[in-house]
Write an enzyme that holds these catalytic residues in place. Sequence first.
Site, PDB file in Angstrom:
ATOM      1  N   LYS A  44      45.545   4.256  48.015  1.00 53.26           N
ATOM      2  CA  LYS A  44      46.508   3.141  48.064  1.00 53.26           C
ATOM      3  C   LYS A  44      46.734   2.655  49.492  1.00 53.26           C
ATOM      4  O   LYS A  44      47.490   1.717  49.706  1.00 53.26           O
ATOM      5  CB  LYS A  44      47.838   3.575  47.444  1.00 53.26           C
ATOM      6  CG  LYS A  44      47.789   3.641  45.938  1.00 53.26           C
ATOM      7  CD  LYS A  44      49.074   3.164  45.304  1.00 53.26           C
ATOM      8  CE  LYS A  44      48.886   2.874  43.830  1.00 53.26           C
ATOM      9  NZ  LYS A  44      50.117   2.451  43.171  1.00 53.26           N
ATOM     10  N   SER A  81      58.054  -2.343  46.935  1.00 47.34           N
ATOM     11  CA  SER A  81      57.756  -1.962  48.322  1.00 47.34           C
ATOM     12  C   SER A  81      56.806  -2.952  49.000  1.00 47.34           C
ATOM     13  O   SER A  81      56.934  -3.217  50.198  1.00 47.34           O
ATOM     14  CB  SER A  81      57.143  -0.561  48.368  1.00 47.34           C
ATOM     15  OG  SER A  81      58.008   0.380  47.792  1.00 47.34           O
TER      16      SER A  81
HETATM   17  P1  ADP Z   1      53.434   3.847  42.139  1.00 45.35           P
HETATM   18  O1  ADP Z   1      52.356   3.587  43.143  1.00 45.35           O
HETATM   19  O2  ADP Z   1      53.300   5.162  41.438  1.00 45.35           O
HETATM   20  O3  ADP Z   1      53.708   2.711  41.183  1.00 45.35           O
HETATM   21  P2  ADP Z   1      55.898   3.132  43.466  1.00 45.35           P
HETATM   22  O4  ADP Z   1      56.520   3.805  44.636  1.00 45.35           O
HETATM   23  O5  ADP Z   1      55.490   1.709  43.631  1.00 45.35           O
HETATM   24  O6  ADP Z   1      54.713   4.048  43.046  1.00 45.35           O
HETATM   25  O7  ADP Z   1      56.875   3.194  42.217  1.00 45.35           O
HETATM   26  C1  ADP Z   1      57.284   4.433  41.677  1.00 45.35           C
HETATM   27  C2  ADP Z   1      58.086   4.176  40.426  1.00 45.35           C
HETATM   28  O8  ADP Z   1      59.314   3.509  40.769  1.00 45.35           O
HETATM   29  C3  ADP Z   1      57.389   3.266  39.420  1.00 45.35           C
HETATM   30  O9  ADP Z   1      57.709   3.708  38.103  1.00 45.35           O
HETATM   31  C4  ADP Z   1      57.999   1.930  39.664  1.00 45.35           C
HETATM   32  O10 ADP Z   1      57.984   1.125  38.497  1.00 45.35           O
HETATM   33  C5  ADP Z   1      59.423   2.332  40.023  1.00 45.35           C
HETATM   34  N1  ADP Z   1      60.068   1.311  40.829  1.00 45.35           N
HETATM   35  C6  ADP Z   1      59.727   0.833  42.048  1.00 45.35           C
HETATM   36  N2  ADP Z   1      60.567  -0.139  42.449  1.00 45.35           N
HETATM   37  C7  ADP Z   1      61.468  -0.289  41.445  1.00 45.35           C
HETATM   38  C8  ADP Z   1      62.581  -1.166  41.206  1.00 45.35           C
HETATM   39  N3  ADP Z   1      62.935  -2.105  42.078  1.00 45.35           N
HETATM   40  N4  ADP Z   1      63.247  -1.011  40.061  1.00 45.35           N
HETATM   41  C9  ADP Z   1      62.875  -0.091  39.155  1.00 45.35           C
HETATM   42  N5  ADP Z   1      61.853   0.746  39.283  1.00 45.35           N
HETATM   43  C10 ADP Z   1      61.150   0.642  40.414  1.00 45.35           C
END
Ligand code: ADP
Length: 159
Positions: free
Chosen positions: A41, A128
């Site tokens: 990633k 993010s």
């Molecule tokens: P990944 O690469 O595993 O998707 P992330 O850090 O992007 O990792 O996200 C981890 C989890 O947190 C995922 O289930 C994602 O949907 C959730 N998530 C991230 N941002 C939000 C948000 N603003 N509201 C709800 N869930 C979120």
Amino acid sequence: MSTAIYPGTFDPITFGHIDIAARASKIFSKVIAVVAVNPSKNPLFTTEERVELARESLKEIPRIEVINYEGLIVNCVAEYGAAAIIRGLRAVSDFDYEFQMAFTNRNMLAAAETVFFMPDAKYAYLNSTHVKQIAIHGGDIGGFVPEIVKQRLLEKMKV
Ligand code: ADP
């Protein structure tokens, strides 16, 4: 005693992640936020930085721990004897990917139940990647991430 694993890249942790962790901690007796060591990633922050920022940002939430993990999340579930995998669902756009992931994990480990939480509506479109983009272009990210994350992002942008 039911433990839940909350895996993610957390690059970096945002108020959306924190919201989901807080909801999960009300239901499960222990929540382990698992920072995935995921070189494919190409994260902006190192694993150590992501763990540190997550620890700092989640410190007010009771019974939560932050670790890093390299490998399959189902192995992490088995290792910690977790009852569930926590994931956040924002808009419908998350659904297909999350659905596939939940089934894949269940196919590998029948006991791996995925539990979804919805964030507060104000975080429904927060991710993010957007936070990093806004920071790169000098926008204000104060409403999206804790102060320590904001500072670290600004430092990264200077390098
Ligand atoms: P990944 O690469 O595993 O998707 P992330 O850090 O992007 O990792 O996200 C981890 C989890 O947190 C995922 O289930 C994602 O949907 C959730 N998530 C991230 N941002 C939000 C948000 N603003 N509201 C709800 N869930 C979120």
